[in-house]
Design an enzyme around this catalytic site. Structure first.
Site, PDB file in Angstrom:
ATOM      1  N   GLY A   1      -4.286  -1.387   5.675  1.00  0.00           N
ATOM      2  CA  GLY A   1      -3.514  -2.555   5.218  1.00  0.00           C
ATOM      3  C   GLY A   1      -4.180  -3.871   5.605  1.00  0.00           C
ATOM      4  O   GLY A   1      -4.300  -4.790   4.795  1.00  0.00           O
ATOM      5  N   ARG A   2      -4.625  -3.982   6.856  1.00  0.00           N
ATOM      6  CA  ARG A   2      -5.188  -5.256   7.327  1.00  0.00           C
ATOM      7  C   ARG A   2      -6.631  -5.456   6.862  1.00  0.00           C
ATOM      8  O   ARG A   2      -7.247  -6.463   7.181  1.00  0.00           O
ATOM      9  CB  ARG A   2      -5.069  -5.346   8.844  1.00  0.00           C
ATOM     10  CG  ARG A   2      -5.655  -4.170   9.601  1.00  0.00           C
ATOM     11  CD  ARG A   2      -5.205  -4.178  11.062  1.00  0.00           C
ATOM     12  NE  ARG A   2      -5.595  -2.964  11.774  1.00  0.00           N
ATOM     13  CZ  ARG A   2      -4.900  -1.837  11.779  1.00  0.00           C
ATOM     14  NH1 ARG A   2      -3.780  -1.746  11.095  1.00  0.00           N
ATOM     15  NH2 ARG A   2      -5.315  -0.779  12.468  1.00  0.00           N
TER      16      ARG A   2
ATOM     17  N   LYS B   1       0.838  -1.199   0.000  1.00  0.00           N
ATOM     18  CA  LYS B   1       0.000   0.000   0.000  1.00  0.00           C
ATOM     19  C   LYS B   1       0.878   1.257   0.000  1.00  0.00           C
ATOM     20  O   LYS B   1       0.694   2.159  -0.791  1.00  0.00           O
ATOM     21  CB  LYS B   1      -0.918  -0.016   1.231  1.00  0.00           C
ATOM     22  CG  LYS B   1      -1.781   1.211   1.344  1.00  0.00           C
ATOM     23  CD  LYS B   1      -2.568   1.227   2.634  1.00  0.00           C
ATOM     24  CE  LYS B   1      -3.193   2.587   2.827  1.00  0.00           C
ATOM     25  NZ  LYS B   1      -3.886   2.730   4.097  1.00  0.00           N
TER      26      LYS B   1
ATOM     27  N   GLU C   1      -3.607  -5.643  15.643  1.00  0.00           N
ATOM     28  CA  GLU C   1      -3.114  -4.362  15.114  1.00  0.00           C
ATOM     29  C   GLU C   1      -4.221  -3.306  15.215  1.00  0.00           C
ATOM     30  O   GLU C   1      -3.950  -2.115  15.300  1.00  0.00           O
ATOM     31  CB  GLU C   1      -2.637  -4.513  13.659  1.00  0.00           C
ATOM     32  CG  GLU C   1      -1.537  -3.528  13.288  1.00  0.00           C
ATOM     33  CD  GLU C   1      -0.983  -3.706  11.880  1.00  0.00           C
ATOM     34  OE1 GLU C   1      -1.763  -3.837  10.930  1.00  0.00           O
ATOM     35  OE2 GLU C   1       0.253  -3.698  11.732  1.00  0.00           O
TER      36      GLU C   1
ATOM     37  N   LYS D   1      10.369   0.142  13.319  1.00  0.00           N
ATOM     38  CA  LYS D   1      10.866   0.345  11.948  1.00  0.00           C
ATOM     39  C   LYS D   1      11.998   1.376  11.953  1.00  0.00           C
ATOM     40  O   LYS D   1      13.034   1.189  11.320  1.00  0.00           O
ATOM     41  CB  LYS D   1       9.749   0.859  11.031  1.00  0.00           C
ATOM     42  CG  LYS D   1       8.664  -0.163  10.724  1.00  0.00           C
ATOM     43  CD  LYS D   1       7.691   0.423   9.705  1.00  0.00           C
ATOM     44  CE  LYS D   1       6.428  -0.384   9.605  1.00  0.00           C
ATOM     45  NZ  LYS D   1       5.403   0.200   8.772  1.00  0.00           N
TER      46      LYS D   1
ATOM     47  N   GLU E   1      10.819  -4.703   3.821  1.00  0.00           N
ATOM     48  CA  GLU E   1      10.858  -6.118   3.443  1.00  0.00           C
ATOM     49  C   GLU E   1      10.422  -6.309   1.992  1.00  0.00           C
ATOM     50  O   GLU E   1      11.048  -7.044   1.216  1.00  0.00           O
ATOM     51  CB  GLU E   1       9.918  -6.931   4.352  1.00  0.00           C
ATOM     52  CG  GLU E   1      10.342  -7.021   5.805  1.00  0.00           C
ATOM     53  CD  GLU E   1       9.756  -5.908   6.675  1.00  0.00           C
ATOM     54  OE1 GLU E   1       9.504  -4.797   6.166  1.00  0.00           O
ATOM     55  OE2 GLU E   1       9.567  -6.156   7.876  1.00  0.00           O
TER      56      GLU E   1
ATOM     57  N   HIS F   1      -3.601 -32.185  20.842  1.00  0.00           N
ATOM     58  CA  HIS F   1      -2.472 -32.983  21.329  1.00  0.00           C
ATOM     59  C   HIS F   1      -1.343 -32.087  21.771  1.00  0.00           C
ATOM     60  O   HIS F   1      -0.198 -32.511  21.857  1.00  0.00           O
ATOM     61  CB  HIS F   1      -2.029 -33.951  20.225  1.00  0.00           C
ATOM     62  CG  HIS F   1      -3.151 -34.858  19.819  1.00  0.00           C
ATOM     63  ND1 HIS F   1      -3.454 -36.019  20.505  1.00  0.00           N
ATOM     64  CD2 HIS F   1      -4.098 -34.725  18.858  1.00  0.00           C
ATOM     65  CE1 HIS F   1      -4.522 -36.586  19.944  1.00  0.00           C
ATOM     66  NE2 HIS F   1      -4.940 -35.814  18.953  1.00  0.00           N
TER      67      HIS F   1
END
Ligand code: F6P
Length: 545
Positions: free
Chosen positions: A267-268, A206, A353, A511, A212, A383
């Site tokens: 973004g999310r 975005k 977030e 960041k 990254e 388990h």
């Protein structure tokens, strides 16, 4: 101004919680054979059984009063209307416009955003068709068979997890890979298996400024060029999705290869925008469109359904009940469906977030907000970590999820899966009493003390809350509705807590500091003036490299 935690609705709930703590769900089920029917509701292909919760009608009424007190209806309308509800970033919050099939306009600053939204959907459709039909070819004339989607956070989790969840709908002939982490192992592992002549890179960011994603795209570009591609061939093999068109063109993306998005899409919440392009590439545009339509159906349900039938509102109210009145610090998601295994990680970003905040519009809050979201696929967790949910000292509300029918699957496996899912919700609710455990140990040749000790260890307290979400089948429409349901759940909780669910300032400092540290890792001669621990870590890295 009365704060939330001293408000009348809050006090009523606190009082009710202190009474409920002495009661047991086991007794409620015994007393009321209609409890399950009463506390079950369905919409958009999803059935929610919330009867195994620590609730009575009185509790539900009080939770509804809390929602009214916090002006949930007005806040919801403001979001759908495009008001600037993300007030720390001065942005509207309109992921719902991306799946608005009402034919009605949606305005931001007086401008209808729907023409641009629909034009982008057309662009996604045309591009998906061009790839699947082989019309879009690589620079040597080969059809595209491999797609690498590069993005992180919301530009990764939605496309990856929804593609994975809909595996039965994948088209053949094209495979989509996802790369997020800046850890070079990942991109290396993916690219090293691929033929650059038939590979398309989709760079999703975005902001077009995420370290990254920029680095992974540069690495992919180097790989493409060193394998024989030329600069002028890049346009056939690299496309971008971004709201920052200038940064994307400066980076070298051809303008016609950029799919736009807008700053009013968080973004999310962005999988409904062109960030969802890899989903369309994985399963075809029609299935992708069904996903959007499912989300739209849930939007309509969220707006129109009364609270007692409103799936996101009910889930949100139950969550607030446990976080604020039972001290629950986490919430576990347990999809009993292998293809939905990534869903807890998706909701983790969405919820944590959004509502991992400690300040509301009036200042610091004195109550808990968003819980830790975690989980993994059933039956695997049974388990491993279910032990703590059953017998640990912390309350962990759970959402179980199960498709009633699964395509192409062996009936025995599916019945076993379902039996485990239902059995777990039952065990959590009813538990097993000390007396029952003690009686079970009769005739086993144990002395009284040993029998007593063992019975204590085997006792299951029960009274552990869970929701069960059933789907007829997890098709694209139902998955769209499921995702939108959790989005609105998070919205409702944020509205009750009064936090801004749409910014994420907490991730920024890391960041900035990360970049300062990177500078010192690269410039090895520079002196270090961080704290002694950080200096030491940098020195160790420098000497090792
Ligand atoms: O660092 C957090 C975040 O900003 C998320 O909110 C977002 O989904 C992710 O990074 C990726 O951002 P972008 O799409 O701008 O690369």
């Amino acid at each position: 101004m009365t704060s939330l935690s001293t408000s009348p609705a809050w006090s009523t709930l606190a009082e009710l919680a202190s009474q409920i703590k002495h009661q047991h769900m086991r007794d409620w089920f015994a007393q009321d054979p209609n409890r399950a029917e009463k506390y079950t509701t369905s919409a958009c292909g999803i059935t929610l059984d919330y009867s195994k919760n620590l609730i009575t009608d009185e509790v539900l009424d009080a939770l509804q009063t809390l929602a009214k007190q916090q002006q949930l209806g007005a806040k919801r309308n403001a979001m759908f209307a495009g008001d600037i509800i993300n007030y720390t970033e001065q942005r509207a919050v309109l992921h719902t416009a991306l799946r608005n099939f009402s034919g009605k306009p949606v305005y931001v600053d007086g401008v209808d955003v729907m023409p641009e939204v629909l034009a982008t959907q057309d662009k996604i459709q045309a591009f998906t068709h061009a790839i699947h039909s082989g019309e879009h070819k690589g620079y040597t004339g080969k059809a595209i068979k491999q797609i690498v989607s590069i993005g992180i956070g919301g530009s990764f989790l939605g496309p990856k997890i929804m593609s994975e969840a809909l595996k039965p709908y994948w088209v053949s002939g094209v495979k989509v890979h996802f790369v997020a982490n800046v850890d070079g192992c990942h991109i290396h592992d993916v690219l090293s298996q691929l033929d650059h002549e038939e590979t398309l890179i989709v760079m999703s960011s975005k902001s077009f400024s995420t370290q990254e994603t920029l680095q992974n795209t540069l690495t992919a570009k180097d790989w493409f060029l060193s394998a024989g591609g030329k600069q002028e061939d890049i346009a056939k093999h690299f496309i971008a999705v971004s709201s920052n068109i200038k940064a994307a063109t400066d980076f070298g993306m051809a303008e016609e290869n950029i799919f736009p998005m807008w700053d009013w899409v968080g973004g999310r919440y962005s999988l409904w925008s062109a960030i969802g392009l890899p989903i369309a590439l994985t399963m075809g545009y029609d299935n992708y469109r069904q996903l959007l339509e499912g989300a739209y159906a849930m939007d309509t349900h969220f707006i129109e359904a009364p609270v007692e039938q409103n799936l996101p509102v009910l889930l949100a109210l139950l969550g607030v009940w446990y976080v604020n009145f039972f001290g629950a610090q986490s919430h576990v998601l347990l999809p009993y469906y292998h293809y939905l295994r990534g869903f807890p990680a998706y909701v983790q970003q969405l919820d944590m977030e959004s509502n991992g905040k400690g300040v509301n519009e009036h200042g610091h809050v004195d109550y808990a907000t968003g819980p830790v979201i975690w989980g993994s696929e059933g039956t695997n967790g049974q388990h491993s970590f279910h032990q703590l949910i059953h017998q640990g000292k912390v309350l962990i509300p759970a959402d179980f999820m199960l498709p009633l029918r699964v395509p192409n699957q062996n009936d025995t496996h599916h019945a076993m899966l379902a039996s485990n899912c239902f059995g777990q919700t039952q065990a959590l609710m009813q538990g097993k009493t000390y007396q029952e455990c003690f009686a079970d140990l009769e005739g086993k040749g144990l002395d009284e003390d040993t029998r007593h000790t063992l019975a204590q260890h085997k006792t299951m307290p029960g009274n552990k809350p869970s929701n069960t979400l059933l789907f007829e089948q997890l098709d694209p429409h139902t998955l769209g509705a499921l995702v939108a349901m959790y989005e609105h759940k998070v919205f409702v909780q944020g509205a009750i807590w009064g936090v801004n669910s749409f910014d994420q300032w907490g991730v920024e400092l890391g960041k900035v500091l990360g970049n300062q540290v990177l500078d010192k890792l690269v410039n090895k001669q520079d002196s270090l003036s961080f704290d002694s621990s950080t200096n030491q870590l940098i020195s160790k890295f420098r000497s090792a490299n």
